[in-house]
Scaffold this motif. Structure first.
Motif, PDB file in Angstrom:
ATOM      1  N   ALA A 187       3.328  -0.934   3.444  1.00  0.00           N
ATOM      2  CA  ALA A 187       3.937  -1.991   2.623  1.00  0.00           C
ATOM      3  C   ALA A 187       2.898  -3.042   2.228  1.00  0.00           C
ATOM      4  CB  ALA A 187       5.089  -2.654   3.383  1.00  0.00           C
ATOM      5  N   LYS A 188       2.052  -3.424   3.176  1.00  0.00           N
ATOM      6  CA  LYS A 188       0.998  -4.408   2.885  1.00  0.00           C
ATOM      7  C   LYS A 188       0.000  -3.856   1.875  1.00  0.00           C
ATOM      8  CE  LYS A 188       0.778  -7.415   6.950  1.00  0.00           C
ATOM      9  NZ  LYS A 188      -0.077  -7.881   8.083  1.00  0.00           N
ATOM     10  N   VAL A 189      -0.362  -2.588   2.046  1.00  0.00           N
ATOM     11  CA  VAL A 189      -1.328  -1.960   1.138  1.00  0.00           C
ATOM     12  C   VAL A 189      -0.771  -1.914  -0.281  1.00  0.00           C
ATOM     13  CG1 VAL A 189      -2.438   0.236   0.550  1.00  0.00           C
ATOM     14  CG2 VAL A 189      -2.575  -0.641   2.888  1.00  0.00           C
ATOM     15  N   LYS A 235      -4.979   4.778  -1.163  1.00  0.00           N
ATOM     16  CA  LYS A 235      -4.053   4.070  -0.271  1.00  0.00           C
ATOM     17  C   LYS A 235      -4.099   4.651   1.142  1.00  0.00           C
ATOM     18  CE  LYS A 235      -0.849   2.284  -3.736  1.00  0.00           C
ATOM     19  NZ  LYS A 235       0.545   2.191  -4.208  1.00  0.00           N
ATOM     20  N   LYS A 236      -4.400   5.948   1.225  1.00  0.00           N
ATOM     21  CA  LYS A 236      -4.527   6.590   2.532  1.00  0.00           C
ATOM     22  C   LYS A 236      -5.674   5.953   3.321  1.00  0.00           C
ATOM     23  CE  LYS A 236      -5.443  11.068   4.713  1.00  0.00           C
ATOM     24  NZ  LYS A 236      -5.790  12.494   4.484  1.00  0.00           N
ATOM     25  N   THR A 296      -4.628   2.289   4.396  1.00  0.00           N
ATOM     26  CA  THR A 296      -3.682   2.217   5.518  1.00  0.00           C
ATOM     27  C   THR A 296      -4.361   2.587   6.841  1.00  0.00           C
ATOM     28  OG1 THR A 296      -2.937   4.464   4.974  1.00  0.00           O
ATOM     29  CG2 THR A 296      -1.578   2.632   4.189  1.00  0.00           C
ATOM     30  N   GLY A 297      -5.561   3.166   6.744  1.00  0.00           N
ATOM     31  CA  GLY A 297      -6.325   3.478   7.949  1.00  0.00           C
ATOM     32  C   GLY A 297      -7.007   2.253   8.543  1.00  0.00           C
ATOM     33  N   ILE A 298      -7.011   1.150   7.785  1.00  0.00           N
ATOM     34  CA  ILE A 298      -7.596  -0.100   8.284  1.00  0.00           C
ATOM     35  C   ILE A 298      -6.613  -0.731   9.266  1.00  0.00           C
ATOM     36  CG2 ILE A 298      -8.397  -2.417   7.649  1.00  0.00           C
ATOM     37  CD1 ILE A 298      -9.118  -1.252   4.882  1.00  0.00           C
ATOM     38  N   LYS A 299      -7.101  -1.065  10.433  1.00  0.00           N
ATOM     39  CA  LYS A 299      -6.239  -1.601  11.490  1.00  0.00           C
ATOM     40  C   LYS A 299      -5.535  -2.879  11.024  1.00  0.00           C
ATOM     41  CE  LYS A 299      -6.304  -2.808  16.404  1.00  0.00           C
ATOM     42  NZ  LYS A 299      -7.133  -3.012  17.613  1.00  0.00           N
ATOM     43  N   GLY A 300      -4.203  -2.887  11.161  1.00  0.00           N
ATOM     44  CA  GLY A 300      -3.419  -4.069  10.816  1.00  0.00           C
ATOM     45  C   GLY A 300      -2.835  -4.054   9.420  1.00  0.00           C
TER      46      GLY A 300
END
Length: 339
Positions: A73-75, A61-62, A65-69
Motif C-alpha cells: 500500500a505504501k509503495v 514495485k516488487k 516492497t522488498g525494502i524493509k518497512g
C-alpha cells in the motif's frame, strides 16, 4: 601567476549556474514529502540507494516492497506521488529531440577518435571498449578522467568522475602528466576523481548502488568501470553457473544504464576478449568480446580496440545506433595525453 590560477579555477570548478540549469534533469526524492509521503518512508528509500524520483520510477514495485518497512500500500502511494513529479509516459518525437540536447560529448584527447565518435564519449549512454591487453582501453579511461573535468566549451563534461577498478589498473600517477598537458592542476584533478577497488561481483554492484547518493549531491559526468566482466569470470566458473552469471551481469548492466539516464552521465566500461572458435579460417586471430548477448544488448556504443604498428592503435566502431559501422581509424596512444 594570478591569471594562471584563475584560468585553472575556471577549468576545475563546476560553476553553480551550470548545475542549476540541469536540476530539471531529475527530481530529488525529498520532493515526495510535498505529495504527502512520510519523511520516514523517504529516508527508507534513501537508505536503499534511491535518491531521485526518476530513479524510483526505474524500480519495479516488487523491488520496492522488498525494502524493509514499505508495504504494498505504501509503495503504491509512493509511486503515485512520484508520477505526479516526473513524466515517465509517452512524449513526442520533438520532445525526445529536445531531451537529446542534454547529451554532453566528452573529448577523448584524440582528434581522430573524436571524429569517429561524432564528438567524443556521450552522456546518457554506455560506451564499451573491448580488446586484448595493451590495446589502449585503460589509457583512454585515464585520459577521460581528466577531459571530463574540462568546461563544456573546451569539449569537456564540466563534472566529476567515478572510477570502479576491478583489475587494479588505475594509476593516479598517470593522471598527472595528462592533467598538465591539458593545462590543469593535477592535484585538483585527482581530488575530483572518486575511486574504488572492487574485489567481487557483489562488491562491484554495491559500489554502484552507493553512487546514487554522491551523484544526487555533486555534479558527476563520467562513470568508468574497468573492467566490467573480470570479476564475473572469476566468481562464476563452469557452464553450470553460466545462467546465474549472465543474470547477475544483466542486473549490474541495468544499473549502469539507469545511472547514465538518471544523472546524465557517460558510462565508459572496458571489456575483455575471448577466443572465437567460430571466427572462420580467414581470420588469423579470431576474438570476440566477453559477456555474450547480455552485454552486447546493454552497451549503446561498442568499440573494438587492437594493436597496430608500434604505438599505433586501431579503433573500430563495432556497433552504434547513430555512427557508421565498420569504420576504422588508427591513432597513437600518445595522442590520448595531448589536446
Amino acid at each position: 601567476m594570478a591569471r594562471r590560477a584563475e584560468e585553472q579555477s575556471q577549468l576545475l570548478l563546476v560553476e553553480r549556474e551550470d548545475i542549476d540549469e540541469e536540476e530539471d534533469l531529475f527530481e530529488s526524492i525529498d520532493k515526495l514529502t510535498s505529495q504527502g509521503i512520510n519523511a520516514g518512508d523517504v529516508k527508507k528509500l534513501q537508505d536503499a540507494g534511491i535518491y531521485t524520483c526518476n530513479g524510483l520510477m526505474m524500480h519495479t514495485k516488487k523491488n520496492l516492497t522488498g525494502i524493509k518497512g514499505l508495504s504494498e500500500a505504501k509503495v503504491d502511494k509512493i509511486c503515485e506521488a512520484a508520477e505526479k513529479l516526473v513524466n515517465f509516459g509517452y512524449i513526442t518525437g520533438s520532445d525526445a529531440l529536445l531531451k537529446r540536447k542534454a547529451v554532453v560529448r566528452i573529448t577523448t584527447g584524440s582528434q581522430a577518435l573524436d571524429e569517429l565518435l561524432g564528438g567524443g564519449i556521450e552522456t546518457l549512454s554506455i560506451t564499451e571498449a573491448f580488446g586484448e591487453f595493451r590495446s589502449g582501453k585503460t589509457q583512454l579511461a585515464h585520459t577521460l578522467c581528466v577531459s571530463t573535468q574540462l568546461p563544456t566549451q573546451m569539449r569537456g563534461g564540466n563534472g566529476k568522475v567515478a572510477y570502479i577498478d576491478t583489475e587494479g589498473t588505475f594509476r593516479p600517477d598517470r593522471i598527472i602528466p595528462i592533467a598538465e598537458r591539458f593545462g590543469m592542476d593535477p592535484g585538483a584533478v585527482l581530488d575530483n576523481i572518486i575511486y574504488a577497488r572492487a574485489y567481487t561481483y557483489e562488491h562491484q554492484y554495491n559500489l554502484l548502488l552507493g553512487l546514487a547518493a554522491k551523484m544526487a549531491e555533486e555534479p558527476f559526468r563520467l562513470l568508468i568501470v574497468d573492467s566490467v566482466i573480470a570479476l564475473f569470470r572469476v566468481d562464476f566458473t563452469g557452464r553450470g553457473e553460466l545462467a546465474d552469471r549472465q543474470q547477475k551481469l544483466a542486473q549490474m548492466l541495468s544499473r549502469l544504464i539507469k545511472i547514465a539516464e538518471e544523472f546524465n552521465v557517460a558510462v565508459y566500461m572496458t571489456n575483455q576478449v575471448i577466443a572465437d572458435p567460430g571466427g572462420g579460417v580467414f581470420i588469423s586471430d579470431p576474438k570476440k568480446p566477453a559477456g555474450g548477448h547480455v552485454l552486447a544488448h546493454a552497451a549503446t556504443i561498442r568499440l573494438m580496440f587492437r594493436k597496430g604498428k608500434g604505438e599505433q592503435r586501431v579503433c573500430k566502431v563495432f556497433d552504434a545506433p547513430n555512427l557508421p559501422e565498420a569504420e576504422a581509424i588508427s591513432f597513437s596512444l600518445s595522442l590520448f595525453i595531448s589536446v
